[in-house]
Design a protein around this motif. Structure first.
Motif, short mmCIF file in Angstrom:
data_model
loop_
_atom_site.label_atom_id
_atom_site.label_comp_id
_atom_site.label_asym_id
_atom_site.label_seq_id
_atom_site.Cartn_x
_atom_site.Cartn_y
_atom_site.Cartn_z
N MET A 145 -14.29 2.66 -6.63
CA MET A 145 -13.29 2.21 -5.66
C MET A 145 -12.14 1.46 -6.36
O MET A 145 -10.98 1.63 -6.00
N GLN A 150 7.95 5.72 3.61
CA GLN A 150 7.18 4.78 4.42
C GLN A 150 5.85 5.38 4.83
O GLN A 150 5.78 6.57 5.15
N GLN A 151 4.83 4.53 4.86
CA GLN A 151 3.50 5.03 5.17
C GLN A 151 3.27 5.19 6.67
O GLN A 151 3.71 4.36 7.46
N ILE A 152 2.59 6.25 7.05
CA ILE A 152 2.05 6.36 8.41
C ILE A 152 0.57 6.70 8.31
O ILE A 152 0.08 7.08 7.24
N GLU A 153 -0.15 6.53 9.42
CA GLU A 153 -1.50 7.06 9.51
C GLU A 153 -1.66 7.78 10.84
O GLU A 153 -1.06 7.40 11.85
N THR A 154 -2.45 8.84 10.82
CA THR A 154 -2.73 9.59 12.04
C THR A 154 -4.25 9.57 12.26
O THR A 154 -5.00 9.27 11.32
N PRO A 155 -4.71 9.88 13.48
CA PRO A 155 -6.16 9.81 13.74
C PRO A 155 -6.95 10.84 12.94
O PRO A 155 -6.42 11.93 12.64
N TYR A 187 3.06 14.58 14.44
CA TYR A 187 3.59 13.22 14.55
C TYR A 187 5.11 13.24 14.75
O TYR A 187 5.65 12.55 15.62
N HIS A 204 6.93 11.83 18.07
CA HIS A 204 7.69 10.58 17.93
C HIS A 204 9.17 10.84 17.67
O HIS A 204 9.87 9.97 17.15
N ARG A 258 -11.03 -15.17 -9.84
CA ARG A 258 -12.07 -14.55 -9.03
C ARG A 258 -13.43 -15.11 -9.47
O ARG A 258 -13.88 -14.85 -10.59
N ARG A 260 -4.89 6.66 17.95
CA ARG A 260 -3.52 6.17 17.76
C ARG A 260 -2.88 6.72 16.50
O ARG A 260 -3.55 6.90 15.49
N ASP A 261 -1.58 6.92 16.55
CA ASP A 261 -0.77 7.07 15.35
C ASP A 261 -0.28 5.68 14.95
O ASP A 261 0.03 4.86 15.82
N PHE A 262 -0.17 5.44 13.65
CA PHE A 262 0.42 4.19 13.19
C PHE A 262 1.77 4.48 12.54
O PHE A 262 1.86 5.25 11.59
N SER A 263 2.80 3.85 13.10
CA SER A 263 4.16 4.04 12.61
C SER A 263 4.36 3.27 11.31
O SER A 263 3.53 2.43 10.95
N PRO A 264 5.46 3.54 10.60
CA PRO A 264 5.72 2.81 9.36
C PRO A 264 5.66 1.29 9.51
O PRO A 264 5.05 0.61 8.67
N MET A 293 2.09 0.25 10.06
CA MET A 293 1.33 0.42 8.82
C MET A 293 1.62 -0.70 7.83
O MET A 293 0.72 -1.21 7.16
N ASN A 331 -1.17 -3.06 6.44
CA ASN A 331 -1.41 -3.20 5.01
C ASN A 331 -1.37 -4.66 4.58
O ASN A 331 -2.15 -5.09 3.72
N ARG A 344 -8.44 -8.34 1.60
CA ARG A 344 -9.00 -7.74 0.39
C ARG A 344 -8.90 -8.71 -0.80
O ARG A 344 -9.85 -8.89 -1.56
N SER A 367 -12.03 -10.36 -2.88
CA SER A 367 -12.09 -10.20 -4.32
C SER A 367 -12.16 -11.55 -5.04
O SER A 367 -12.89 -11.72 -6.02
N GLN A 422 -15.41 -3.70 -3.31
CA GLN A 422 -15.23 -2.70 -2.26
C GLN A 422 -16.08 -1.45 -2.50
O GLN A 422 -16.23 -1.01 -3.64
N TYR A 443 -17.61 -5.38 0.18
CA TYR A 443 -16.78 -5.29 1.37
C TYR A 443 -16.38 -3.85 1.59
O TYR A 443 -16.45 -3.01 0.68
N GLN A 473 -12.88 0.49 6.60
CA GLN A 473 -12.76 1.90 6.97
C GLN A 473 -12.80 2.03 8.48
O GLN A 473 -13.30 1.14 9.18
N TYR A 479 -10.40 0.40 12.83
CA TYR A 479 -10.88 -0.05 11.52
C TYR A 479 -11.82 -1.22 11.66
O TYR A 479 -11.57 -2.13 12.45
N ASN A 516 7.74 -4.00 3.85
CA ASN A 516 8.43 -3.81 2.58
C ASN A 516 9.26 -2.53 2.56
O ASN A 516 9.02 -1.62 1.79
N GLY A 517 10.26 -2.50 3.42
CA GLY A 517 11.09 -1.30 3.52
C GLY A 517 12.12 -1.22 2.41
O GLY A 517 12.16 -2.06 1.50
#
Lengths: 455, 455
Positions: A19, A39-44, A110, A114, A392, B12-16, B19, B23, B30, B34, B40, B125, B128, B145, B362-363
């Motif tokens: 990991m 830019q990050q997105i996530e979908t189901p 998506y 959207h 740590r 759900r979709d997660f938009s930028p 997300m 994050n 996280r 640590s 992880q 940890y 997911q 999650y 962080n665009g």
């Protein structure tokens, strides 16, 4: 009775060390995507079967993992259907959802859903697992991560240029030397056209794509078997064997394709991309490879693929331009171009070449040995101070035998061990042992922090 | 015909922007995990139904998403079974795999399968998604999650102490003021014992757990309905209503539970945890709450829950000690203690209290306007230089109207825009506009970088 547990075939557990390495890979790629404004997105994980079916060919439909409807899912099925025992038809009656098969179709879905929120061009990346009911085999899994960046809503070739720069930046950061191979679907169409076999474009590209693996004689044999004329095969030879710089190849192919409008467009596009990249200055080399084909039915313009130079391994990254991605969902005319990093293969390359930086596996740095309640009371503020300084740190929770605690430090690769018995407590200090060198010395809290942070 | 796409209900979709915020949450948690030496792992989305079934009660079995077997899955089913139309039985014949329902059972399965590789205590940890076929409603999703830390293989209460420190550190970093509530299952057992209703422990705790929501009168009514004697209910009142400091409460309850060995053990454990935390020094307050119950069948020792102080919201984190987690998989005698952060609720709290730091989203920081091919050639090395300096930079890919490009910058919240037309090119500079202030000035490459990095 206790069960002996297992996991579904083709799936994997990832251990802490795996990991940490995977996080290093994804974090590196993520930070580069972000540097380029993606830019990050996530979908189901689950999509409706309506979204998924028919997008990956007949074979793909079979490889979709389908999710059984909840509740009394049999109530809608008639006796006739039950008795027919048609697994494929029945699946559509028992299931309305399936697990995502790739990240591209969910992305298209998506974008369409959207559309009103999105500012085009939309530059997104997505790092999520996908699932395929493939026969598991070495290096092929039923669950694996894809790591994609795409931009939709812009026809500009600057997007292709930028994706090549992203590839270059990512592999520079990894320290992996790569060759980026580029070609263009329009050039391949032009070639099929000028050798008089325009309708055999798929067969031709499928065959020449195998050149690396099976050699020129076998490629020609396959072309013959596909019914390509000897004349066409003859005309193809100088193209397949073409040598020289990218410019030289482009000049030769431009000469050959002068009669094909599509072909010449591919030449111009490629010339633009290569020229722009020269201005931008890549660290890795980029090669025009006229035998590069990639899933042709999908791509419509530039295509690219990345190979590691210092280890034999298939493509570790690939992508290309596709038109009309969102057309299937009722939003035509949107062009896109994307790239996909092969995380599993990159993981293997970094392992084989031992390129992980030392701090990629960001384990515990300092372990306090537990000698009992009184000693623990003494250590607790020191443990907190070390953590406040960003170290740590662990305190072994049980007053176990010294040997067991040291074995724990070794197994976790913990560099420093702190011990506080009567003598140390009397002096208000701890003994700090460096497991790498065997050195140990008596330090106060401040020295403890500075010595570990100084490493 | 084009389909109108949708996603399965409860997903759900997660938009930028979402997300980026998520994050920020996961990266913060996280890094704290640590810091405390937790490592992880990841497990597959699909587990065998053998692993999942029977672990979450009868209701849980129904809420598992089951995955249809691949291939000719009907071939093993007899005609009799088909005609029976028993959905639950049939599911076990059609499906061998299901989607993970939580992270705890997969963790137990992981520990047993990897027992030979693990150094105990094992601090892991896992972050997911999990899936539950619950009826979707506001704030309840079918995919969400989980974010869990657990340690197995150590009975030491120092693990409980450490988890409370983790909670404290995490919410300090978020800037969310919280109350940590703690109780102990053994204290609850002791209470049921001394009021003479030891066998009604589940009913009693289920009832008093509702005190916050329904008030004391309704709790007592529910206890009566459960068949608890009036005498027992009378004895319970001073406990439910107990006020005072943690020490005062512990003294009172110790007096009440002196006849219960289990109860006194719970008191001692709680005293140890609270004393150690005093030594370690928490920023947030920790309250002994004798009405805190949490899923009793599962926990065996300390239990805890976290609530935000500045906004009404359910528990945003919880956990506790459980014994024999791995027993179901044939590895008895392993005790564990764990904590679970509720990412969706923390997301809502941070939104409501506007606690996201400015750089969480962080665009892109800098957009180069595209005036055409010649201007692009001039800009490309500047774009590369900005990125080399770590500035998240975009070049608009199309030579679109200025208005469209500026709208793009606004929509993405890009702070700086760089423009290079004939004048700028002649001077070897660009015009840098600060969209926040409207200021613009002519700068060279070095000034461009320093001005943006200076913000």
């Amino acid at each position: 009775m206790a069960q002996k547990p297992s996991i579904p075939k083709g799936t994997r557990d990832f251990s802490p060390v795996e990991m940490a390495k995977r996080n290093y890979i994804f974090d590196t790629i993520r930070s580069v995507f972000s540097l380029y404004g993606y830019q990050q997105i996530e979908t189901p994980a689950m999509e409706t079967l309506q979204t998924l079916m028919g997008k990956y060919g007949e074979e793909g439909d079979k490889l979709l993992f389908k999710v059984l409807n909840s509740g009394d899912y049999l109530s809608k099925v008639t006796d006739e259907e039950l008795c027919e025992r048609n697994s494929l038809h029945m699946a559509s009656r028992l299931c309305e959802k399936g697990l995502r098969y790739d990240l591209t179709v969910p992305f298209a879905r998506y974008v369409v859903m959207h559309r009103d929120e999105l500012q085009l061009p939309f530059k997104r990346y997505q790092i999520q697992p996908v699932w395929r009911a493939d026969r598991p085999q070495k290096g092929r899994y039923r669950e694996f991560y894809q790591c994609d960046a795409d931009v939709v809503g812009s026809d500009s070739l600057l997007n292709e240029v930028e994706l090549m720069q992203i590839v270059d930046t990512v592999f520079c950061r990894f320290g992996i030397r790569v060759a980026i191979k580029i070609n263009n679907r329009k050039i391949l169409s032009g070639i099929a056209e000028v050798i008089g076999e325009a309708d055999k474009i798929v067969d031709i590209t499928v065959a020449i794509d195998k050149l690396d693996k099976i050699g020129i004689d076998n490629v020609n044999a396959e072309l013959r078997a596909d019914g390509i004329s000897e004349e066409a095969i003859d005309k193809l030879q100088p193209i397949i064997n073409m040598k020289g710089t990218n410019e030289e190849k482009l000049d030769v192919i431009a000469g050959l394709l002068s009669g094909s409008e599509t072909g010449m467009k591919g030449v111009d596009e490629t010339r633009f991309i290569l020229n722009s990249l020269k201005a931008a200055g890549l660290k890795n080399c980029i090669d025009l490879d006229l035998t590069l084909a990639r899933g042709l039915n999908y791509y419509t313009g530039a295509i690219f693929e990345v190979k590691a130079l210092d280890i034999p391994m298939g493509s570790i990254t690939g992508g290309g331009r596709y038109d009309n991605l969102t057309g299937i969902f009722g939003m035509p005319g949107l062009s896109g171009v994307g790239i996909s990093f092969g995380a599993d293969r990159i993981f293997d390359v970094l392992n084989a070449l031992e390129l992980y930086p030392d701090d990629a596996v960001n384990g515990t740095q300092l372990l306090f040995i537990n000698f009992g309640d009184a000693e623990v009371d003494y250590c607790l503020p020191l443990v907190a101070a070390a953590r406040n300084a960003g170290i740590r740190t662990e305190l072994f929770p049980d007053a176990a035998k010294m040997k067991k605690q040291m074995a724990y430090a070794n197994a976790k690769g913990i560099r420093f061990v702190a011990l506080a018995g009567d003598n140390e407590i009397a002096e208000g200090k701890v003994t700090l042992r460096d497991m790498a060198t065997g050195d140990q010395r008596l330090v106060d809290c401040e020295e403890l922090v500075s010595q570990i942070k100084g490493i």
